[in-house]
Every structure is written in structure tokens, then in C-alpha cells.
Design a protein around this motif. Structure first.
Motif, short mmCIF file in Angstrom:
data_model
loop_
_atom_site.label_atom_id
_atom_site.label_comp_id
_atom_site.label_asym_id
_atom_site.label_seq_id
_atom_site.Cartn_x
_atom_site.Cartn_y
_atom_site.Cartn_z
N PHE A 1 29.35 -18.38 -15.52
CA PHE A 1 30.40 -19.23 -14.95
C PHE A 1 30.31 -20.63 -15.53
CE2 PHE A 1 30.94 -16.54 -10.94
CZ PHE A 1 32.21 -16.11 -11.30
N LYS A 2 29.11 -21.16 -15.60
CA LYS A 2 28.91 -22.50 -16.15
C LYS A 2 29.32 -22.55 -17.62
CE LYS A 2 25.44 -26.08 -16.74
NZ LYS A 2 24.05 -26.46 -16.59
N PHE A 3 28.91 -21.54 -18.39
CA PHE A 3 29.23 -21.48 -19.81
C PHE A 3 30.75 -21.44 -20.02
CE2 PHE A 3 30.35 -18.82 -23.45
CZ PHE A 3 29.81 -19.57 -24.48
N VAL A 4 31.42 -20.57 -19.28
CA VAL A 4 32.88 -20.41 -19.44
C VAL A 4 33.59 -21.72 -19.08
CG1 VAL A 4 34.91 -19.24 -18.51
CG2 VAL A 4 32.89 -17.92 -19.14
N LYS A 5 33.19 -22.31 -17.98
CA LYS A 5 33.81 -23.56 -17.54
C LYS A 5 33.63 -24.66 -18.60
CE LYS A 5 33.95 -26.60 -13.53
NZ LYS A 5 33.39 -26.88 -12.21
N GLU A 6 32.42 -24.77 -19.14
CA GLU A 6 32.14 -25.79 -20.16
C GLU A 6 32.95 -25.54 -21.43
OE1 GLU A 6 27.92 -25.73 -20.66
OE2 GLU A 6 27.55 -26.81 -18.79
N GLU A 7 33.04 -24.27 -21.84
CA GLU A 7 33.78 -23.94 -23.05
C GLU A 7 35.26 -24.27 -22.90
OE1 GLU A 7 32.99 -22.66 -26.28
OE2 GLU A 7 31.10 -23.51 -25.56
#
Length: 80
Positions: free
Chosen positions: A34-40
Motif C-alpha cells: 500500500f505504501k509503495f503504490v501510494k508513493e509511486e
């Protein structure tokens, strides 16, 4: 508000990521993804709307990564 086809594709990809991560991952990996997707997506929001080639490239790359999650091939966030 009306969105272009490309904008709809990006929003649809984001929703699909969230749904897929929620269904197909364990809790520890879920938080990281979730964190990775949001940051991307936040990082790529700066791409100009008229840069269609880059947006389409990012969409293709995102769909490939989403399929990896669907196939449960992601064991760690570093696999992306």
C-alpha cells in the motif's frame, strides 16, 4: 468532472492495485505494498497530461506489476 480515457485508465489501475493488495497479500506485505503504490502514484502525479508516451509506459509497467501480485509472485516489496 470529465476524465480522459488515459486518466480513467490510471484511476482504474490504482483501484485495481488497492483491491488486489487487500485480497491477495498477508498483513505485513499488505502495508508495504500500500505504501509503495501510494508513493509511486504520488511521484508520478507530476507527469504532464500531454506526455502520453510516458503515461502509457507507466500504465503498462503498473499492469505487469499488478499481475505479479495477482499471481502471488511477490514475496517481498524488493521484488518490484
Amino acid at each position: 468532472m470529465k476524465y480522459s480515457i488515459l486518466q480513467k485508465s490510471v484511476l482504474n489501475l490504482y483501484r485495481n492495485y488497492l483491491k488486489t493488495i487487500n485480497k491477495n497479500t498477508d498483513n505485513i506485505l499488505k502495508e508495504k505494498l500500500f505504501k509503495f503504490v501510494k508513493e509511486e502514484f504520488k511521484k508520478n502525479i507530476k507527469i504532464q497530461k500531454n506526455n502520453i508516451n510516458l503515461i502509457e509506459y507507466k500504465l503498462r509497467k503498473g499492469k505487469i506489476q499488478l499481475n505479479e501480485i495477482l499471481l502471488n509472485n511477490i514475496k517481498d516489496i524488493n521484488n518490484f
